[in-house]
Scaffold this motif. Structure first.
Motif, PDB file in Angstrom:
ATOM      1  N   GLN A  90      -7.377  -0.714  12.304  1.00 56.72           N
ATOM      2  CA  GLN A  90      -8.475  -1.771  12.314  1.00 56.72           C
ATOM      3  C   GLN A  90      -7.679  -3.054  12.780  1.00 56.72           C
ATOM      4  O   GLN A  90      -8.684  -3.946  13.499  1.00 56.72           O
ATOM      5  N   LEU A  91      -6.695  -3.312  12.595  1.00 57.08           N
ATOM      6  CA  LEU A  91      -6.096  -4.720  13.210  1.00 57.08           C
ATOM      7  C   LEU A  91      -6.121  -4.839  14.759  1.00 57.08           C
ATOM      8  O   LEU A  91      -6.215  -5.907  15.445  1.00 57.08           O
TER       9      LEU A  91
ATOM     10  N   GLU B  41       0.813  -1.285  -0.135  1.00 58.94           N
ATOM     11  CA  GLU B  41       0.008  -0.103   0.068  1.00 58.94           C
ATOM     12  C   GLU B  41       0.853   1.301   0.115  1.00 58.94           C
ATOM     13  O   GLU B  41       1.980   1.308   0.640  1.00 58.94           O
ATOM     14  N   LEU B  42       0.537   2.280  -0.732  1.00 57.57           N
ATOM     15  CA  LEU B  42       1.462   3.454  -1.059  1.00 57.57           C
ATOM     16  C   LEU B  42       1.076   4.759  -0.550  1.00 57.57           C
ATOM     17  O   LEU B  42       1.518   5.718  -0.502  1.00 57.57           O
ATOM     18  N   GLU B  43      -0.538   4.622   0.174  1.00 61.99           N
ATOM     19  CA  GLU B  43      -1.059   5.907   0.631  1.00 61.99           C
ATOM     20  C   GLU B  43      -0.925   5.631   2.359  1.00 61.99           C
ATOM     21  O   GLU B  43      -1.862   4.687   2.544  1.00 61.99           O
ATOM     22  N   ASP B  44      -0.505   6.447   2.758  1.00 58.24           N
ATOM     23  CA  ASP B  44      -0.320   6.417   4.338  1.00 58.24           C
ATOM     24  C   ASP B  44      -1.559   6.433   5.112  1.00 58.24           C
ATOM     25  O   ASP B  44      -1.778   5.868   6.129  1.00 58.24           O
ATOM     26  N   THR B  45      -2.692   7.191   4.788  1.00 60.83           N
ATOM     27  CA  THR B  45      -3.722   7.171   5.550  1.00 60.83           C
ATOM     28  C   THR B  45      -4.404   5.866   5.379  1.00 60.83           C
ATOM     29  O   THR B  45      -5.044   5.452   6.348  1.00 60.83           O
ATOM     30  N   LYS B  46      -4.537   4.971   4.492  1.00 60.00           N
ATOM     31  CA  LYS B  46      -4.742   3.738   4.147  1.00 60.00           C
ATOM     32  C   LYS B  46      -3.898   2.937   5.146  1.00 60.00           C
ATOM     33  O   LYS B  46      -4.636   1.739   5.838  1.00 60.00           O
ATOM     34  N   ILE B  47      -2.611   2.980   5.039  1.00 62.03           N
ATOM     35  CA  ILE B  47      -1.787   2.044   5.815  1.00 62.03           C
ATOM     36  C   ILE B  47      -2.312   2.358   7.465  1.00 62.03           C
ATOM     37  O   ILE B  47      -2.412   1.439   8.087  1.00 62.03           O
TER      38      ILE B  47
END
Length: 249
Positions: free
Chosen positions: A72-73, A60-66
């Protein structure tokens, strides 16, 4: 929600071994440098990295998604994030204020001697200590002073130190953290074959050969440049001593 334990490290600092230790816990999910792809995509970087194309293609390259994925984990288990200090490109990384941050350091003389075996002419940015000091000050200014741990302190007595670290994190210590199977773990990043040879050949915490390597004279200016940042952190190091109540079984 469980805790996110965010290990902020430089290279050649036992960070992979510590990730392996937390991977043996019964209550923890570990993530190997989840911001690596983001860093390669967004940094003004000229040095090529092993497996770079594959990292950019698969991570994943988008920090907000990371960040969202990590949080979530944490609804299911504790999450241990192993990351490099220089991967934090954000001018205001406010998301780490919600995490339990641990900064792993090593004396720059030993760090530089070890890292120069991989990168022949490292600079201040490469060894991570400046960024680690900046992140420490950022967290401290926001009343979230991180735990500072030291590779040499850990190796004095690994079990005692891990017990102290777990107690500081308000986690129960698990004896399983002291050893792991030889050959790597499933959570290894795809770059593991390029960087993790020593830990893949280990089954626990051992003194590294690089700990006794002399520093080549040409790196004395880099050492002088790095020391003020190390000195910012050294007084906060968690000591591996016996004067602590958390050493009870």
């Amino acid at each position: 929600m469980k805790s996110v334990i965010n290990l902020i490290s430089g290279p050649r600092n036992l960070s992979t071994a510590i990730m392996y230790a937390f991977a043996q816990r019964s209550d923890c999910t570990v993530l190997d440098e989840p911001f690596y792809g983001y860093y390669l995509q967004h940094a003004q970087e000229v040095v090529s990295h092993p497996a770079e194309a594959q990292i950019l293609r698969t991570m994943e390259l988008e920090d907000t998604k990371i960040i969202h994925g990590i949080d979530q984990l944490a609804y299911k288990s504790h999450v241990f994030v192993k990351g490099m200090a220089h991967h934090y490109l954000q001018s205001d990384p406010s998301f780490i204020l919600n995490w339990n941050n641990v900064i792993l350091i090593r004396h720059p003389k030993k760090l530089i001697a070890s890292f120069s075996k991989v990168i022949k002419e490292p600079g201040l940015k490469d060894i991570g200590i400046k960024k680690a000091a900046e992140l420490f000050l950022y967290l401290k200014e926001n009343n979230r002073t991180p735990i500072v741990i030291d590779s040499d302190e850990l190796l004095k007595a690994p079990e005692r130190y891990l017990r102290k670290l777990c107690a500081t994190l308000k986690l129960p210590f698990e004896t399983a953290m002291l050893s792991w199977p030889k050959g790597g773990i499933p959570e290894d990043g795809i770059w593991a074959s390029h960087w993790y040879e020593n830990v893949h050949n280990s089954t626990g915490f051992t003194l590294q050969k690089s700990s006794t390597q002399p520093l080549p004279q040409r790196f004395e200016p880099l050492l002088a440049e790095a020391m003020p940042y190390y000195n910012t952190l050294r007084n906060y190091i968690l000591k591996n001593d016996t004067h602590a109540p958390d050493l009870q079984p």
